[in-house]
Design an enzyme around this catalytic site. Sequence first.
Site, mmCIF file in Angstrom:
data_model
loop_
_atom_site.group_PDB
_atom_site.id
_atom_site.type_symbol
_atom_site.label_atom_id
_atom_site.label_comp_id
_atom_site.label_asym_id
_atom_site.label_seq_id
_atom_site.Cartn_x
_atom_site.Cartn_y
_atom_site.Cartn_z
ATOM 1 N N CYS A 89 6.779 -6.735 6.704
ATOM 2 C CA CYS A 89 7.866 -6.034 7.390
ATOM 3 C C CYS A 89 8.759 -7.042 8.105
ATOM 4 O O CYS A 89 8.295 -8.062 8.594
ATOM 5 C CB CYS A 89 7.303 -5.036 8.403
ATOM 6 S SG CYS A 89 8.585 -3.977 9.118
ATOM 7 N N CYS B 76 7.232 -4.637 15.706
ATOM 8 C CA CYS B 76 6.670 -3.650 16.637
ATOM 9 C C CYS B 76 5.243 -4.058 17.011
ATOM 10 O O CYS B 76 4.405 -4.268 16.130
ATOM 11 C CB CYS B 76 6.669 -2.270 16.011
ATOM 12 S SG CYS B 76 8.294 -1.785 15.394
ATOM 13 N N GLU C 84 0.831 -1.204 0.000
ATOM 14 C CA GLU C 84 0.000 0.000 0.000
ATOM 15 C C GLU C 84 0.861 1.248 0.000
ATOM 16 O O GLU C 84 1.952 1.261 0.558
ATOM 17 C CB GLU C 84 -0.921 -0.025 1.228
ATOM 18 C CG GLU C 84 -1.915 -1.184 1.135
ATOM 19 C CD GLU C 84 -2.861 -1.312 2.336
ATOM 20 O OE1 GLU C 84 -3.957 -1.826 2.139
ATOM 21 O OE2 GLU C 84 -2.490 -0.927 3.449
ATOM 22 N N CYS D 108 3.497 8.615 0.811
ATOM 23 C CA CYS D 108 4.050 7.703 1.815
ATOM 24 C C CYS D 108 4.172 6.346 1.134
ATOM 25 O O CYS D 108 3.167 5.752 0.746
ATOM 26 C CB CYS D 108 3.097 7.655 3.004
ATOM 27 S SG CYS D 108 3.582 6.459 4.245
ATOM 28 N N CYS E 134 -0.599 6.061 9.927
ATOM 29 C CA CYS E 134 0.616 5.379 10.393
ATOM 30 C C CYS E 134 0.282 4.073 11.074
ATOM 31 O O CYS E 134 -0.545 4.025 11.983
ATOM 32 C CB CYS E 134 1.345 6.211 11.446
ATOM 33 S SG CYS E 134 2.083 7.690 10.853
ATOM 34 N N CYS F 294 2.019 -2.083 15.648
ATOM 35 C CA CYS F 294 1.902 -1.765 14.219
ATOM 36 C C CYS F 294 1.230 -2.908 13.467
ATOM 37 O O CYS F 294 1.620 -4.067 13.595
ATOM 38 C CB CYS F 294 3.291 -1.504 13.640
ATOM 39 S SG CYS F 294 3.264 -1.140 11.871
HETATM 40 N N1 SAH Z 1 9.891 0.733 9.636
HETATM 41 C C1 SAH Z 1 10.071 2.138 9.498
HETATM 42 C C2 SAH Z 1 9.098 2.749 8.516
HETATM 43 C C3 SAH Z 1 7.638 2.722 8.945
HETATM 44 S S1 SAH Z 1 7.173 4.315 9.367
HETATM 45 C C4 SAH Z 1 9.956 2.792 10.854
HETATM 46 O O1 SAH Z 1 9.578 2.129 11.790
HETATM 47 O O2 SAH Z 1 10.297 3.954 10.982
HETATM 48 C C5 SAH Z 1 5.674 4.100 10.178
HETATM 49 C C6 SAH Z 1 5.607 4.917 11.430
HETATM 50 O O3 SAH Z 1 4.344 4.730 12.063
HETATM 51 C C7 SAH Z 1 6.667 4.518 12.417
HETATM 52 O O4 SAH Z 1 7.108 5.643 13.121
HETATM 53 C C8 SAH Z 1 5.872 3.619 13.349
HETATM 54 O O5 SAH Z 1 6.470 3.476 14.599
HETATM 55 C C9 SAH Z 1 4.552 4.329 13.412
HETATM 56 N N2 SAH Z 1 3.440 3.475 13.797
HETATM 57 C C10 SAH Z 1 3.347 2.133 13.690
HETATM 58 N N3 SAH Z 1 2.154 1.707 14.143
HETATM 59 C C11 SAH Z 1 1.475 2.800 14.557
HETATM 60 C C12 SAH Z 1 0.184 3.019 15.084
HETATM 61 N N4 SAH Z 1 -0.643 2.001 15.292
HETATM 62 N N5 SAH Z 1 -0.189 4.284 15.367
HETATM 63 C C13 SAH Z 1 0.651 5.313 15.130
HETATM 64 N N6 SAH Z 1 1.869 5.172 14.623
HETATM 65 C C14 SAH Z 1 2.297 3.934 14.324
#
Ligand code: SAH
Length: 346
Positions: free
Chosen positions: A114, A118, A94, A107, A339, A121
């Site tokens: 991935c 985390c 996506e 984005c 995000c 996420c």
């Molecule tokens: N793997 C890379 C790129 C992904 S960026 C990274 O972690 O930076 C996606 C962003 O959204 C990251 O900062 C991640 O921590 C954040 N994120 C992930 N799940 C989220 C959620 N449920 N709510 C808000 N932010 C989230």
Amino acid sequence: MEIQKKDIRSLTKEQIRDFFVANGEKAFRGNQVYEWLWSKAVHSFDDMTNVSKETRTMLEENFVINHIKVDTMQRSEDGTVKNAVRLHDDLIVESVLIPTETRTTACVSSQVGCSLDCNFCATAQLKRMRNLNPDEIYDQVVAIDRESRLYYNRPLSNIVFMGMGEPLMNYPNVMKAIDKITSEEGLGMSPKRITVSTSGISKMIKKMADDEVKFKLAVSLHSAIEEIRNQIMPFTKNFPLTELKEALEYWYKKTKSKITYEYVVWKGINDDQKSIDALVKFCKYVPCKVNLIEYNPIDDGMFQQASNEALEKYISTLEKNNIVAKVRRSRGKDIDAACGQLANKS
Ligand code: SAH
């Protein structure tokens, strides 16, 4: 059995020129084709209108163009657009177009699924299937640029590698894509308008610094306390904060480019004074700013957005310490485009 044809976009311009010479044609034909493939980003050889029919047939006999297909496009009530993009092997990633008053940001994803884990996420719950090729990353940008022109009458202005995947776990291909995006033979965008976000792969941050990259760096920090970070981002047990700190210092020394920390504040996890103090301390290592991202709940309810008071406490303490901090409200939540919500639901 038919031999699998090579994707012509895995070839350099030189290699395409050589192909023409080897087939009795002039090398400059290679330049024309290269331009069609990249800056014009056509999907088929037939679209190369200044190339003769015979040459197009010859190309078709030898190569394919594995262009992505935008399978479904959803539009949020706030104007955010989410593309589900089908790859040549039918996997889906996506990408998101985020319009504001002054800019349009793409984005983009760097992996199918991935590599990381985390807990907060949704993408992390998908298995990593494979890395994206440079052209698959490039094509996502082209698709969003076209949508931006169509729906908002302006070209794309910024790119963030904050879609699916960990860009630094697919570093060579991400770099190749950025080279194309920034080159005059590609989209000619300034690297200053590109941000690569990582959850903190220290070794690769140093590598980027050594490569003297010109784009910006964002780090998903979420906690500056080791034990908490280990709990919410289990893979960080192999990537301790001391190494991250050292890598970021190295990055700044080499690039003089400020870092953005992405940080979500959750109830009962990092909404206490100790967490705030640890973040303030961490922010003093290298020039930076903090984006406090609103939490986008994913289904299991383990994490909850902290109270406004907790957020205000973060902001006021950071500001008192001369650290720029902003709260980033979610965009495209209604279509699961915010995000951490990219999980191929549609
Ligand atoms: N793997 C890379 C790129 C992904 S960026 C990274 O972690 O930076 C996606 C962003 O959204 C990251 O900062 C991640 O921590 C954040 N994120 C992930 N799940 C989220 C959620 N449920 N709510 C808000 N932010 C989230």
